[in-house]
Design an enzyme around this catalytic site. Structure first.
Site, PDB file in Angstrom:
ATOM      1  N   ALA A 140     -25.806 -66.322 -51.942  1.00 19.02           N
ATOM      2  CA  ALA A 140     -24.906 -66.061 -53.062  1.00 19.02           C
ATOM      3  C   ALA A 140     -24.698 -67.339 -53.863  1.00 19.02           C
ATOM      4  CB  ALA A 140     -23.572 -65.550 -52.551  1.00 19.02           C
TER       5      ALA A 140
ATOM      6  N   GLY B 280     -26.935 -63.909 -48.291  1.00 25.53           N
ATOM      7  CA  GLY B 280     -27.178 -62.687 -49.049  1.00 25.53           C
ATOM      8  C   GLY B 280     -28.656 -62.451 -49.302  1.00 25.53           C
TER       9      GLY B 280
ATOM     10  N   GLU C  56     -29.735 -60.735 -46.275  1.00 24.26           N
ATOM     11  CA  GLU C  56     -29.089 -59.421 -46.193  1.00 24.26           C
ATOM     12  C   GLU C  56     -29.805 -58.383 -47.053  1.00 24.26           C
ATOM     13  OE1 GLU C  56     -24.437 -59.869 -45.244  1.00 24.26           O
ATOM     14  OE2 GLU C  56     -25.095 -61.240 -46.807  1.00 24.26           O
TER      15      GLU C  56
ATOM     16  N   GLU D  43     -23.487 -68.126 -42.925  1.00 20.90           N
ATOM     17  CA  GLU D  43     -22.148 -68.025 -43.517  1.00 20.90           C
ATOM     18  C   GLU D  43     -21.036 -68.674 -42.694  1.00 20.90           C
ATOM     19  OE1 GLU D  43     -24.416 -64.593 -45.425  1.00 20.90           O
ATOM     20  OE2 GLU D  43     -24.367 -65.628 -43.504  1.00 20.90           O
TER      21      GLU D  43
END
Length: 717
Positions: free
Chosen positions: A70, A118, A121, A141
């Site tokens: 992100a 992300g 993900e 994270e």
């Protein structure tokens, strides 16, 4: 072209197969910001609307990198929103990712480099994953004080099992291709040039019925297939391990295990909501605020280093003068990271000591399976021991690491200057002596600076690069470049007694000395500060550093800053020094030291310490925990403020990073200036004033008082 956006495009590859390419406009790497999320949504809708598309390969348009995660700059501002707004944002991203996962066709992620956070993900949303043999995947994270919030804790356990997923998520490390393939996080590992071809081949096999892509989709939509007894064993066992490794101040790893356990029996969509609720609590936590801030500080420093090193000269061959423990450590680090180095000493015994130090460190790597014997031999061959300057003609950087004595250092530096080329840079690994003073007798003072390593060299990340009055910017840049090549964190500071880290550390020891003087038990102080987050308390730290070394440095600080660092009373540190109790090096200091089963020094209490300290200590009494913390931390924090105000360090971020990387300041507190911010400048000034009678070390500066009155912070308005 089926779809063209500013982040994603959809291209027809061959009959019925499309490429969904992530190529964020105007950026060197792909990252998920609001624009990218919106664009992905539009691209997926375009794929749904095109009945000719029968399969999709997700790719990256950035060479060597898939998605870094992100956009942390953008999402940190989002973290400040109300919980309801934050929930809406997280579930909005989940809806987009789920729409890609639920495409009624086979999907493959062709991962050409690092896919983190992300970025990984979205790969987990694909039915299959093909990874470049030069890539890596992971969910880091927890290092930001959060856990994966876009389906990572939901999908990864369903793919690789709860035990493997917990290990990956709680550790937060990037996983290499072999490890990812072994547990089933990816389905194949191929050469980069074969990625797209391999992705297309998997789509064709799925369309031909050889691979059941619908079963893959259903597995990720369903509850985690884990029998109750096995579930109990997995989560209870892993929870205990994660708690021990994370410690009490890092809640995210433990929260990730709790989240996986909580939503294990739920369907994907129900589990995503549970994950999001836990993610939001962590995102709003003070730990996340600190760790995200550290990440941003680190990014800032990397950009600054990149700018500085544009002026650097070449660093292809180095030399170290003095082959003791420090010299051997410097030689090891240089050679291990690829820069050949000469190691010079005046005696063969010194060279043997330095080579033994390097050999010992390399042998440990071999024993732990982190290096093969052949590589160890190559590294050792890059360390050339010598008793003369005969091979110094083509050296680019010379690091002086002899005894901490100004006359000896000046003589060695002058001698070396005559033996190297005019382009070569000289640097001193002094911890206390003025760089400007050491440069006075040099012919080329502009080619000289400080390069202060921390002990042990191989373990401590920080290198202070100290600019003297006549040091050129090119010299600074060259030494910064060398430190970077050695895998270190270089921070440029200006010359003053103790530079940055030692200047800040000795007021902390001053706080310790005054506590003992007032009757504090040094063991209680150690326990309180260790619980506060320091790797070791002040008495133990002094024993490790060496009481003799500490006394010498303390005198330098007192001479440099007599108004607040000199004292007219004998301290606990003086008592230990006078009695020859230098710490671990003499097996006795504040504590006694015995060998443990691994042959390492183990501290044990020594009643003799209290008997000796009776002459300088008031009547022993219990102190409140908070008073010990305040009396230890205020002097350290105040001196950090002064280094910033005096221009010794350029920014609050660099000051805090130096303390984190140089003396083990508790990472979850973010550094001294971040710690002041967390208290509030007005409250910190008020607190400092309560203790100002003890010593000038506690007295706030006028500028800090002004900042407090104006409501300012070190990291913000």
């Amino acid at each position: 072209m089926i779809y063209q956006g500013k982040a994603f495009k959809v291209l027809a590859l061959e009959s019925g197969i499309a490429e969904l390419r992530f190529d964020l406009e105007g950026e060197s790497v792909n990252k998920f910001n609001r624009l990218a999320i919106e664009d992905l949504d539009a691209a997926v809708q375009a794929i749904k609307a095109d009945s000719s598309i029968k399969g999709v390969v997700l790719t990256s348009g950035k060479e060597g990198i898939f998605v870094v995660g992100a956009d942390i700059m953008e999402f940190t501002s989002t973290f400040r929103q109300e919980e309801g707004e934050l929930m809406e944002m997280v579930m909005g991203v989940n809806r987009v990712f789920t729409s890609f996962e639920d495409l009624d066709m086979p999907t493959v992620a062709a991962i050409n480099g690092s896919a983190l956070g992300g970025g990984f993900e979205i790969c987990l949303c694909a039915d299959y994953r093909v990874l470049s043999n030069q890539g890596g995947v992971g969910l880091p994270e927890v290092k930001l004080g959060i856990y994966p919030g876009w389906g990572g804790t939901v999908r990864l356990p369903r793919l690789i099992g709860a035990d493997n997923a917990v290990e990956w998520i709680a550790a937060g490390r990037e996983q290499k291709p072999e490890a990812a393939l072994k547990v089933g996080a990816v389905d194949a590992v191929v050469a980069p040039e074969k990625l797209l071809e391999s992705g297309v081949a998997i789509i064709k096999r799925a369309l031909a019925g050889e691979l059941d892509f619908n079963a893959r989709k259903e597995e990720k939509r369903s509850p985690l297939k884990l029998p109750m007894l096995e579930s109990l064993m997995v989560f209870e066992t892993t929870m205990a391990v994660v708690k021990q490794q994370a410690g009490p101040h890092m809640p995210a790893p433990v929260a990730s295990v709790k989240a996986i356990k909580k939503h294990a029996e739920l369907t994907r969509d129900e589990a995503l909501k549970v994950e999001a609720e836990g993610f939001i609590k962590l995102a709003k936590s003070p730990e996340s605020d600190v760790l995200v801030g550290l990440f941003l500080n680190d990014q800032m420093l990397k950009k600054k280093i990149k700018t500085i090193t544009k002026k650097a000269g070449k660093v292809e061959k180095a030399a170290v003068l003095g082959a003791g423990i420090m010299g051997g450590g410097i030689a090891y680090q240089s050679a291990y990271k690829g820069t050949p180095i000469l190691m010079k000493d005046i005696a063969q015994d010194g060279l043997n000591l330095g080579l033994n130090e390097a050999s010992k460190l390399l042998s440990k790597r071999v024993a732990r399976g982190r290096m093969d014997p052949l590589k160890m031999g190559e590294v050792l061959n890059h360390i050339v021991p010598t008793l003369s300057y005969s091979e110094f003609g083509d050296v680019d950087v010379v690091v002086e690491a002899v005894v901490e004595n100004v006359k000896v250092k000046k003589a060695v530096l002058a001698e070396a200057e005559d033996q190297v080329s005019e382009e070569a840079v000289l640097a001193s690994n002094t911890s206390t002596i003025s760089i400007t003073e050491l440069a006075k007798d040099l012919k080329r003072p502009e080619k000289f600076c400080g390069m202060h390593f921390f002990n042990p060299v191989h373990a401590m990340p920080l290198v202070e690069v100290i600019r003297g009055e006549k040091t050129s910017e090119e010299t600074v840049a060259t030494v910064v470049q060398y430190a970077k090549k050695m895998g270190k964190v270089p921070i440029v500071v200006n010359d003053c007694p103790g530079f940055l880290v030692n200047r800040v550390l000795f007021p902390y020891f001053g706080g310790f000395a005054s506590l003992v003087k007032d009757g504090a038990d040094f063991q209680q102080v150690d326990k309180v500060m260790e619980k506060f987050g320091w790797p070791m308390g002040p008495a133990y730290l002094l024993d490790v550093v060496g009481i003799d070394t500490g006394c010498h440095a303390e005198q330098v600080m007192a001479d440099g800053f007599p108004d607040r660092m000199s004292r007219d009373w004998k301290s606990a540190i003086d008592v230990m020094f006078e009695n020859g109790r230098y710490g671990q090096k003499t097996n006795v200091g504040f504590y006694k030291y015995e060998q443990d089963k691994k042959g390492k020094p183990k501290k044990v209490a020594d009643e003799a310490s209290y008997e000796l300290l009776a002459e300088v200590s008031g009547e022993r009494r219990e102190f409140e925990t908070q008073e010990i913390i305040d009396r230890m931390m205020i002097p350290l924090c105040m001196e950090t403020v002064r280094t910033l105000e005096d221009g010794i360090v350029d920014t609050a971020a660099e000051a805090d990073l130096a303390l984190l990387n140089g003396i083990g300041f508790p990472i979850f507190r973010g550094g001294a200036l971040k710690y002041i911010d967390s208290i509030g400048l007005d409250k910190f000034v008020e607190l400092a004033d309560q203790y100002a009678h003890i010593s000038p070390l506690y007295q706030p500066t006028e500028k800090l008082r002004e900042m407090a009155r104006e409501g300012k912070t070190f990291y913000g308005a």
